[in-house]
Design a protein around this motif. Sequence first.
Motif, PDB file in Angstrom:
ATOM      1  N   CYS A  80      45.197  41.791  47.949  1.00 35.82           N
ATOM      2  CA  CYS A  80      45.706  41.738  46.570  1.00 35.82           C
ATOM      3  C   CYS A  80      46.936  42.617  46.374  1.00 35.82           C
ATOM      4  O   CYS A  80      47.808  42.282  45.579  1.00 35.82           O
ATOM      5  CB  CYS A  80      44.617  41.989  45.533  1.00 35.82           C
ATOM      6  N   ASP A 108      42.499  35.762  47.035  1.00 35.79           N
ATOM      7  CA  ASP A 108      42.958  36.906  46.238  1.00 35.79           C
ATOM      8  C   ASP A 108      44.399  36.719  45.771  1.00 35.79           C
ATOM      9  O   ASP A 108      44.737  37.027  44.628  1.00 35.79           O
ATOM     10  CB  ASP A 108      42.842  38.204  47.053  1.00 35.79           C
ATOM     11  N   PHE A 111      45.458  34.963  42.447  1.00 36.53           N
ATOM     12  CA  PHE A 111      45.467  35.637  41.150  1.00 36.53           C
ATOM     13  C   PHE A 111      46.890  35.985  40.709  1.00 36.53           C
ATOM     14  O   PHE A 111      47.125  36.277  39.546  1.00 36.53           O
ATOM     15  CB  PHE A 111      44.631  36.924  41.192  1.00 36.53           C
ATOM     16  N   TYR A 112      47.840  35.956  41.655  1.00 35.41           N
ATOM     17  CA  TYR A 112      49.190  36.447  41.366  1.00 35.41           C
ATOM     18  C   TYR A 112      50.276  35.385  41.488  1.00 35.41           C
ATOM     19  O   TYR A 112      51.365  35.561  40.957  1.00 35.41           O
ATOM     20  CB  TYR A 112      49.532  37.612  42.304  1.00 35.41           C
TER      21      TYR A 112
ATOM     22  N   ALA B 217      38.508  38.826  39.171  1.00 35.01           N
ATOM     23  CA  ALA B 217      39.596  39.630  39.754  1.00 35.01           C
ATOM     24  C   ALA B 217      39.589  39.461  41.264  1.00 35.01           C
ATOM     25  O   ALA B 217      38.593  39.019  41.844  1.00 35.01           O
ATOM     26  CB  ALA B 217      39.401  41.098  39.381  1.00 35.01           C
ATOM     27  N   PRO B 218      40.707  39.829  41.920  1.00 38.79           N
ATOM     28  CA  PRO B 218      40.724  39.788  43.391  1.00 38.79           C
ATOM     29  C   PRO B 218      39.583  40.636  43.958  1.00 38.79           C
ATOM     30  O   PRO B 218      39.117  41.581  43.313  1.00 38.79           O
ATOM     31  CB  PRO B 218      42.084  40.402  43.744  1.00 38.79           C
ATOM     32  N   SER B 219      39.173  40.317  45.180  1.00 35.79           N
ATOM     33  CA  SER B 219      37.912  40.846  45.699  1.00 35.79           C
ATOM     34  C   SER B 219      37.763  42.357  45.589  1.00 35.79           C
ATOM     35  O   SER B 219      36.753  42.849  45.102  1.00 35.79           O
ATOM     36  CB  SER B 219      37.683  40.379  47.135  1.00 35.79           C
TER      37      SER B 219
END
Lengths: 358, 358
Positions: A80, A108, A111-112, B217-219
């Motif tokens: 992340c 992950d 998310f971005y 959220a990311p892990s």
Amino acid sequence: MSRCYNFGAGPAMLPESVLRKAQDALWDIGTGAGILETSHRSAYFDAMMDALHAQFRRIAAIPEDYDLMFLQGGATLQFCQIPATFARPGDTIDCIHTGFWTRNAMRDAAFYAKIHYAYDGAVSNFQHIPRDDEIHYSASPAYVYYCANNSFLGTEFRRPPKTDFPLVADMSSNILSRPIDVRAHSLIFASAQKNLGIAGCCVIIIRRGFLDTCPDAPSMFNYKRLVQNRSMLNTPPTFALYIMKLMLDWIDEHGGLEAVERHNRTKAAIIREAIDDTRGFFTHVGEPESRSMMNISFHAPTPELDAKFVSQAETLNMTGLRGHRETGGLRASVFNAFPVEGCEKLAECIRRFARENA
Amino acid sequence: MSRCYNFGAGPAMLPESVLRKAQDALWDIGTGAGILETSHRSAYFDAMMDALHAQFRRIAAIPEDYDLMFLQGGATLQFCQIPATFARPGDTIDCIHTGFWTRNAMRDAAFYAKIHYAYDGAVSNFQHIPRDDEIHYSASPAYVYYCANNSFLGTEFRRPPKTDFPLVADMSSNILSRPIDVRAHSLIFASAQKNLGIAGCCVIIIRRGFLDTCPDAPSMFNYKRLVQNRSMLNTPPTFALYIMKLMLDWIDEHGGLEAVERHNRTKAAIIREAIDDTRGFFTHVGEPESRSMMNISFHAPTPELDAKFVSQAETLNMTGLRGHRETGGLRASVFNAFPVEGCEKLAECIRRFARENA
């Protein structure tokens, strides 16, 4: 009980010389305190960090315009931290998808940014590492992401994919197993517990021009501040860093990365040849040109025979041979510190098992 | 050379019994492999993690509706992970500002929310821990943040501040030094290298109702997934967890947290009384009711005498007595494993130094 040969995918075996030094250091490093009790702000630790930086740069042949960090959180935190830093909303990340670890990283990263699969290994069931002409990049990705060695199925890039976009590599399972083409990359990261020592530390090698694009961020997400503070913005994982220093000493004693690569090649060949000698009883996983030097994946004719092989090897003090939990089969991980004698013992076991169960 | 008394603020001294056990475990934990080489997916490690969870819950008296995590990144990663998780854009975080560590935490938190200083310790130069009637909360903060023990100047909350808002505590420098009022908090976090072992691990205690409010959220930023995976979503810092287990065994051998608190109180009193006995030569830092049981900050009449005291103590095998780099002065950190004999030796040194330099 004698120490086993541990073929697990990590945390991995350490050289016995490293273990003996670490045992002494737990009690006293010559300052009246053990290494676990030594402040990261002490003269001892400061000098050790300087030496660690210099030695790592020399061994890995890191060019002057690249920086080096030693962080916490494992490779997974980088899954992340990298997109949070280098992708802006609306950006695309190009991924060369070669299995379990690129899948997790992109879960992950999603998310971005948007994810574009420049190559999707699922079509070959992840047995194949793509040639450059099989990779199809998007128009302007923030960066290209790949996993240099796929421990889960035992495939490995022979050399980095060619691209003019910033290239980011997860080298967790093959860093310092052979010379690295650092210049091909904008960022390389690798957790330590396979080739560099123990769990709890992640190495980052970053091109300064790429680092300069980092936006302002909270301290532990701020690569610039982490570089400026020599990875000691907060208390670093002091013991993992100490063990990494001992592992670098061990690499130097063995003649550097070219020698380590020859050694690793020999080790993998001993096991691969034994598999070949079973004339189809045991089967390699991965296409010939895609096979890993670190993780030798193979399987017997049936899952029952795989399980029997694992049990039989365990009675001979060889552990960790079960394949990745998602794939089954067998896997022999032979990271830097894994001894050649263990490979010979496994090779013998492979040949005998095939004879007895054919 | 004999082992020193290390009064540093962390990484801290460990019990000699823990060091001896760890030395043995480096070579072989009875499975044919050392603890550093043991997989987090092995039966050995799995059982150890179960035992660690159960023992920590029992010792800290963690209620059933609270979860427990052991993460990487130190307390500093929590400085951004907590606001990233529990504050939405536009939210306010209320901070009870008591010095260096709340300042650093809020510098990171300000990336995610507005900060309201419900109490600003700068007015007393951080010598004072506020009473409840001195704290002025905003209308509806996402949570209230405080640092239970301020290692940098040696002040400590006797009990948690009273509030109906979710309360978040940094207990890095006093966790398990005495019983904890877990129920008063929604989240408690603490890095391990002072009272719980070595650098590289951070404990999180979280109320389940608070955990339930975490967004996806990311892990590594996903507390829910981290809880579900028993803190083993990725490779955990296995050795730091092993040492923490040994520290919990040590706490049990010493009779639990009530006994540990009595022991810590005695240790601090030995040093505080020696300072009092110098009749104003050495001066305590922090108001009487605000002083820490873990970090005893004091100073001589001049910085030159502080430096002379540090040197003299070092010749007597007492190290780490220099004050925080931002404040100067002297500081004796006496975390759980610091032995009473070291406190007596320091007290003697304080009295003699005052006589000889008055």
